[in-house]
Motif scaffolding. Structure first.
Motif, PDB file in Angstrom:
ATOM      1  N   ASP A 111      51.639  35.465   0.633  1.00  0.00           N
ATOM      2  CA  ASP A 111      50.366  36.158   0.744  1.00  0.00           C
ATOM      3  C   ASP A 111      50.606  37.663   0.762  1.00  0.00           C
ATOM      4  OD1 ASP A 111      47.436  35.911   1.272  1.00  0.00           O
ATOM      5  OD2 ASP A 111      48.034  37.078   3.038  1.00  0.00           O
ATOM      6  N   GLU A 112      49.720  38.383   0.109  1.00  0.00           N
ATOM      7  CA  GLU A 112      49.843  39.842  -0.014  1.00  0.00           C
ATOM      8  C   GLU A 112      50.084  40.514   1.344  1.00  0.00           C
ATOM      9  OE1 GLU A 112      50.136  42.936  -2.578  1.00  0.00           O
ATOM     10  OE2 GLU A 112      49.403  41.002  -3.293  1.00  0.00           O
ATOM     11  N   ASP A 114      51.516  39.368   3.944  1.00  0.00           N
ATOM     12  CA  ASP A 114      52.772  38.983   4.588  1.00  0.00           C
ATOM     13  C   ASP A 114      54.016  39.484   3.844  1.00  0.00           C
ATOM     14  OD1 ASP A 114      51.542  37.652   6.664  1.00  0.00           O
ATOM     15  OD2 ASP A 114      51.510  35.730   5.621  1.00  0.00           O
ATOM     16  N   ARG A 142      44.830  27.397  -3.651  1.00  0.00           N
ATOM     17  CA  ARG A 142      44.106  28.578  -4.128  1.00  0.00           C
ATOM     18  C   ARG A 142      43.646  28.288  -5.551  1.00  0.00           C
ATOM     19  NH1 ARG A 142      47.192  34.292  -4.119  1.00  0.00           N
ATOM     20  NH2 ARG A 142      46.277  34.971  -6.040  1.00  0.00           N
ATOM     21  N   HIS A 148      50.774  29.174  -4.296  1.00  0.00           N
ATOM     22  CA  HIS A 148      50.699  30.315  -3.376  1.00  0.00           C
ATOM     23  C   HIS A 148      51.057  29.829  -1.980  1.00  0.00           C
ATOM     24  CE1 HIS A 148      49.288  34.225  -2.128  1.00  0.00           C
ATOM     25  NE2 HIS A 148      48.665  33.620  -1.116  1.00  0.00           N
ATOM     26  N   THR A 150      51.848  31.180   2.276  1.00  0.00           N
ATOM     27  CA  THR A 150      51.787  32.231   3.279  1.00  0.00           C
ATOM     28  C   THR A 150      53.106  32.250   4.010  1.00  0.00           C
ATOM     29  OG1 THR A 150      49.416  31.916   3.535  1.00  0.00           O
ATOM     30  CG2 THR A 150      50.554  33.086   5.301  1.00  0.00           C
TER      31      THR A 150
END
Length: 152
Positions: A111-112, A114, A142, A148, A150
């Motif tokens: 995730d962006e 993280d 997603r 994707h 996290t």
């Protein structure tokens, strides 16, 4: 192996050359043959030991891979400077939901928000600092074709 064969062939050629040389004595012929046999035997022994060690190492690596794949969601290695996968187990590819991960950056699955947590993994480090790091992913569905995750 190949080295033993080359040493044996060269020794045989030297023995033939000494045998047909009219100036060579029987003692010289015996010395050349003896040295050839000793060299050939030593090369065989060294190659056998090397092959045995390589086989044992491969068995250990296979066992470790099976153990990690059994008790984790997969294993991969990263190039610390680029952050790209250099190897990926089948189980990790299945966990992340895609194939061909070698060369793909780890942060493509994070995730962006993280991504900052990945920096210690990809910063340049002294050789003494290199060690295994466990990274935990939680796959987050997603919209879109790309998997994707996290980073936790």
């Amino acid at each position: 192996g190949l080295h033993s064969l080359v040493i044996g062939a060269l020794g045989f050629i030297f023995c033939l050359l000494v045998a047909v040389d009219p100036l060579a004595s029987t003692c010289n012929f015996q010395r050349v043959c003896f040295l050839t046999l000793v060299s050939f035997g030593t090369a065989l022994l060294v190659e056998y030991i090397g092959a045995s060690m390589l086989f044992a190492l491969q068995e250990q690596l296979d066992g470790t891979q099976r153990l990690l794949d059994t008790y984790t969601s997969g294993v991969g290695t990263l190039d610390r400077t680029s952050g790209c996968f250099t190897s990926v187990s089948e189980k990790l590819a299945k966990t992340l939901g895609c194939e061909g991960l070698v060369g793909v950056r780890l942060d493509a699955f994070v995730d962006e928000g993280d991504r900052v947590k990945l920096q210690p993994l990809t910063e340049e480090a002294e050789i003494a600092e290199l060690h295994a790091v466990v990274v935990t992913f939680h796959r987050m569905p997603r919209f879109g074709p790309e998997p994707h995750s996290t980073f936790v």
